[in-house]
Design a protein around this motif. Structure first.
Motif, PDB file in Angstrom:
ATOM      1  N   PHE A 189       0.804  -1.222   0.000  1.00 56.33           N
ATOM      2  CA  PHE A 189       0.000   0.000   0.000  1.00 56.33           C
ATOM      3  C   PHE A 189       0.839   1.276   0.000  1.00 56.33           C
ATOM      4  O   PHE A 189       0.364   2.338  -0.381  1.00 56.33           O
ATOM      5  N   GLN A 190       2.079   1.144   0.446  1.00 53.23           N
ATOM      6  CA  GLN A 190       2.964   2.311   0.448  1.00 53.23           C
ATOM      7  C   GLN A 190       4.402   1.818   0.472  1.00 53.23           C
ATOM      8  O   GLN A 190       4.693   0.753   1.016  1.00 53.23           O
ATOM      9  N   THR A 191       5.263   2.575  -0.154  1.00 51.34           N
ATOM     10  CA  THR A 191       6.692   2.273  -0.109  1.00 51.34           C
ATOM     11  C   THR A 191       7.417   3.518   0.390  1.00 51.34           C
ATOM     12  O   THR A 191       7.003   4.642   0.101  1.00 51.34           O
ATOM     13  N   LEU A 192       8.465   3.300   1.135  1.00 48.02           N
ATOM     14  CA  LEU A 192       9.308   4.406   1.579  1.00 48.02           C
ATOM     15  C   LEU A 192      10.537   4.450   0.682  1.00 48.02           C
ATOM     16  O   LEU A 192      11.226   3.433   0.517  1.00 48.02           O
ATOM     17  N   LEU A 193      10.785   5.600   0.102  1.00 46.53           N
ATOM     18  CA  LEU A 193      11.988   5.821  -0.713  1.00 46.53           C
ATOM     19  C   LEU A 193      12.905   6.730   0.092  1.00 46.53           C
ATOM     20  O   LEU A 193      12.523   7.836   0.477  1.00 46.53           O
ATOM     21  N   PHE A 194      14.115   6.259   0.333  1.00 47.90           N
ATOM     22  CA  PHE A 194      15.056   7.000   1.180  1.00 47.90           C
ATOM     23  C   PHE A 194      16.084   7.720   0.318  1.00 47.90           C
ATOM     24  O   PHE A 194      16.947   7.097  -0.309  1.00 47.90           O
ATOM     25  N   CYS A 195      15.951   9.041   0.299  1.00 45.86           N
ATOM     26  CA  CYS A 195      16.873   9.872  -0.467  1.00 45.86           C
ATOM     27  C   CYS A 195      16.845  11.282   0.109  1.00 45.86           C
ATOM     28  O   CYS A 195      15.838  11.705   0.677  1.00 45.86           O
ATOM     29  N   PRO A 196      17.937  12.044  -0.015  1.00 42.96           N
ATOM     30  CA  PRO A 196      17.979  13.414   0.488  1.00 42.96           C
ATOM     31  C   PRO A 196      16.958  14.310  -0.222  1.00 42.96           C
ATOM     32  O   PRO A 196      16.523  14.026  -1.340  1.00 42.96           O
ATOM     33  N   GLU A 197      16.594  15.389   0.444  1.00 44.96           N
ATOM     34  CA  GLU A 197      15.607  16.329  -0.106  1.00 44.96           C
ATOM     35  C   GLU A 197      16.017  16.812  -1.486  1.00 44.96           C
ATOM     36  O   GLU A 197      17.173  17.171  -1.711  1.00 44.96           O
ATOM     37  N   GLY A 198      15.073  16.812  -2.385  1.00 49.20           N
ATOM     38  CA  GLY A 198      15.300  17.272  -3.745  1.00 49.20           C
ATOM     39  C   GLY A 198      15.608  16.154  -4.716  1.00 49.20           C
ATOM     40  O   GLY A 198      15.293  16.260  -5.903  1.00 49.20           O
ATOM     41  N   GLU A 199      16.182  15.068  -4.228  1.00 48.35           N
ATOM     42  CA  GLU A 199      16.563  13.977  -5.117  1.00 48.35           C
ATOM     43  C   GLU A 199      15.367  13.122  -5.556  1.00 48.35           C
ATOM     44  O   GLU A 199      15.496  12.306  -6.472  1.00 48.35           O
ATOM     45  N   ARG A 256       7.199  13.930   0.781  1.00 45.13           N
ATOM     46  CA  ARG A 256       8.295  13.920   1.748  1.00 45.13           C
ATOM     47  C   ARG A 256       7.774  14.073   3.171  1.00 45.13           C
ATOM     48  O   ARG A 256       6.934  14.908   3.462  1.00 45.13           O
ATOM     49  N   TRP A 257       8.323  13.243   4.059  1.00 46.48           N
ATOM     50  CA  TRP A 257       7.955  13.316   5.475  1.00 46.48           C
ATOM     51  C   TRP A 257       9.180  13.420   6.392  1.00 46.48           C
ATOM     52  O   TRP A 257       9.067  13.670   7.588  1.00 46.48           O
ATOM     53  N   HIS A 258      10.368  13.261   5.805  1.00 49.22           N
ATOM     54  CA  HIS A 258      11.612  13.324   6.585  1.00 49.22           C
ATOM     55  C   HIS A 258      12.713  13.815   5.650  1.00 49.22           C
ATOM     56  O   HIS A 258      12.640  13.588   4.438  1.00 49.22           O
ATOM     57  N   PRO A 259      13.752  14.465   6.176  1.00 49.24           N
ATOM     58  CA  PRO A 259      14.837  14.951   5.315  1.00 49.24           C
ATOM     59  C   PRO A 259      15.464  13.891   4.416  1.00 49.24           C
ATOM     60  O   PRO A 259      16.020  14.222   3.363  1.00 49.24           O
ATOM     61  N   VAL A 260      15.365  12.596   4.796  1.00 48.03           N
ATOM     62  CA  VAL A 260      15.937  11.559   3.929  1.00 48.03           C
ATOM     63  C   VAL A 260      14.908  10.497   3.543  1.00 48.03           C
ATOM     64  O   VAL A 260      15.278   9.383   3.150  1.00 48.03           O
ATOM     65  N   SER A 261      13.626  10.826   3.609  1.00 52.23           N
ATOM     66  CA  SER A 261      12.631   9.805   3.258  1.00 52.23           C
ATOM     67  C   SER A 261      11.358  10.410   2.671  1.00 52.23           C
ATOM     68  O   SER A 261      10.899  11.464   3.105  1.00 52.23           O
ATOM     69  N   CYS A 262      10.798   9.691   1.684  1.00 56.57           N
ATOM     70  CA  CYS A 262       9.531  10.064   1.056  1.00 56.57           C
ATOM     71  C   CYS A 262       8.556   8.890   1.103  1.00 56.57           C
ATOM     72  O   CYS A 262       8.963   7.732   0.983  1.00 56.57           O
ATOM     73  N   ASP A 263       7.269   9.200   1.269  1.00 58.83           N
ATOM     74  CA  ASP A 263       6.225   8.200   1.072  1.00 58.83           C
ATOM     75  C   ASP A 263       5.975   8.075  -0.422  1.00 58.83           C
ATOM     76  O   ASP A 263       5.886   9.089  -1.132  1.00 58.83           O
ATOM     77  N   VAL A 264       5.860   6.861  -0.902  1.00 59.98           N
ATOM     78  CA  VAL A 264       5.496   6.605  -2.293  1.00 59.98           C
ATOM     79  C   VAL A 264       4.115   5.969  -2.294  1.00 59.98           C
ATOM     80  O   VAL A 264       3.919   4.882  -1.737  1.00 59.98           O
ATOM     81  N   VAL A 265       3.128   6.652  -2.895  1.00 58.97           N
ATOM     82  CA  VAL A 265       1.747   6.174  -2.921  1.00 58.97           C
ATOM     83  C   VAL A 265       1.244   6.186  -4.368  1.00 58.97           C
ATOM     84  O   VAL A 265       1.831   6.831  -5.235  1.00 58.97           O
ATOM     85  N   PRO A 266       0.143   5.470  -4.642  1.00 62.23           N
ATOM     86  CA  PRO A 266      -0.410   5.499  -5.997  1.00 62.23           C
ATOM     87  C   PRO A 266      -0.757   6.912  -6.434  1.00 62.23           C
ATOM     88  O   PRO A 266      -1.132   7.752  -5.608  1.00 62.23           O
TER      89      PRO A 266
END
Length: 276
Positions: A163-173, A188-198
């Motif tokens: 249902f969701q994947t976390l992609l870990f990358c610095p802001e902007g990338e 984005r929810w953290h300086p090194v992580s984004c939620d990936v949703v449909p």
């Protein structure tokens, strides 16, 4: 005769109470919970007061269901929107799900591996990382102050809905992924992580499913939030309340702005909108 009359009066009062029922959705981090991931006493009391008045109280979060079981028990909340709208539960029963496209997810993973950007696959029960360990995963998951930590299983997506994947990358990338992977939204929810949703998935999508089922009119729909993943929710719902500690983009779209979570912002906001 007298008992029959009293019963009719009580029934009428109950009907009127139900007609006046509102539904209130609360984000978790920075809204229900303060920056130490603690639930303020004033917030807990306010939530139970709402429930005693007959209102429907729900949670709308980017978190997985297993990340806030204790909070749901503490507040006696059985209606919630998880994964930014991709896993929706009403009164303890799954109402709607919206999983990620697995073929697109595999392509995303391949690109992320090349860039040394780990991913974490999440279903409704658990989460697993595609790499054994990574500093970005440790840093961001640690900030949630939860007991769960993703073990290594690069094939966790197989034969299950993600249902969701976390992609870990610095802001902007994350921009490079947004340009290529049109099936997904990146939040984005953290300086090194984004939620990936449909694509098009949001808390508001899940909220719509719930309010439609409950039949509560828009004039009695409320939501509280503070983060970037709350923007659509607060802009679309009739009574959107941004926390004082929220992002400026969030405050800009909300109808109301309350005090910060550290300053009893939930209690203040509920009084502001006339619910308490």
């Amino acid at each position: 005769m007298e008992m029959g009359y009293k019963q009719k009066v009580q029934q009428r009062k109950l009907v009127l109470k139900m007609m006046e029922r509102s539904v209130i959705f609360f984000d978790i981090d920075g809204t229900l919970l303060n920056h130490d991931k603690k639930l303020p006493a004033s917030t807990k009391e306010a939530v139970f007061t709402l429930k005693e008045q007959g209102h429907e109280v729900a949670i709308a979060t980017g978190r997985a269901p297993f990340m806030y079981e204790e909070l749901r028990k503490e507040l006696d909340i059985n209606t919630y929107v998880s994964y930014n709208g991709q896993y929706v539960v009403l009164n303890g029963e799954v109402l709607d799900t919206n999983p990620l496209s697995i073929p697109a997810l595999l392509k995303l993973t391949e690109t992320a591996l090349v860039n040394d950007h780990p991913v974490v696959y999440m279903d409704h029960e658990d989460m697993r990382a595609n790499v054994p360990e990574h500093s970005y995963i440790k840093e961001s998951i640690k900030s949630l102050k939860i007991d769960h930590f993703p073990a290594h299983d690069p094939h966790y997506y197989e034969e299950r809905d993600i249902f969701q994947t976390l992609l870990f990358c610095p802001e902007g990338e994350e921009k490079q992924y947004e340009e290529v992977f049109q099936d997904f939204d990146f939040i984005r929810w953290h300086p090194v992580s984004c939620d990936v949703v449909p694509k098009g998935g949001s808390k508001w999508r899940g909220i719509e499913k719930i309010v439609e089922k409950l039949g509560i009119p828009k004039e009695r729909q409320y939501a509280f939030g503070d983060g970037l993943n709350d923007i659509e929710m607060l802009s679309m719902i009739h009574h959107g309340v941004a926390m004082g500690n929220g992002e400026e983009e969030v405050k800009a779209v909300a109808k109301y702005v309350t005090k910060s979570v550290e300053e009893d912002g939930i209690l203040h906001g509920l009084k502001m909108v006339g619910l308490l």
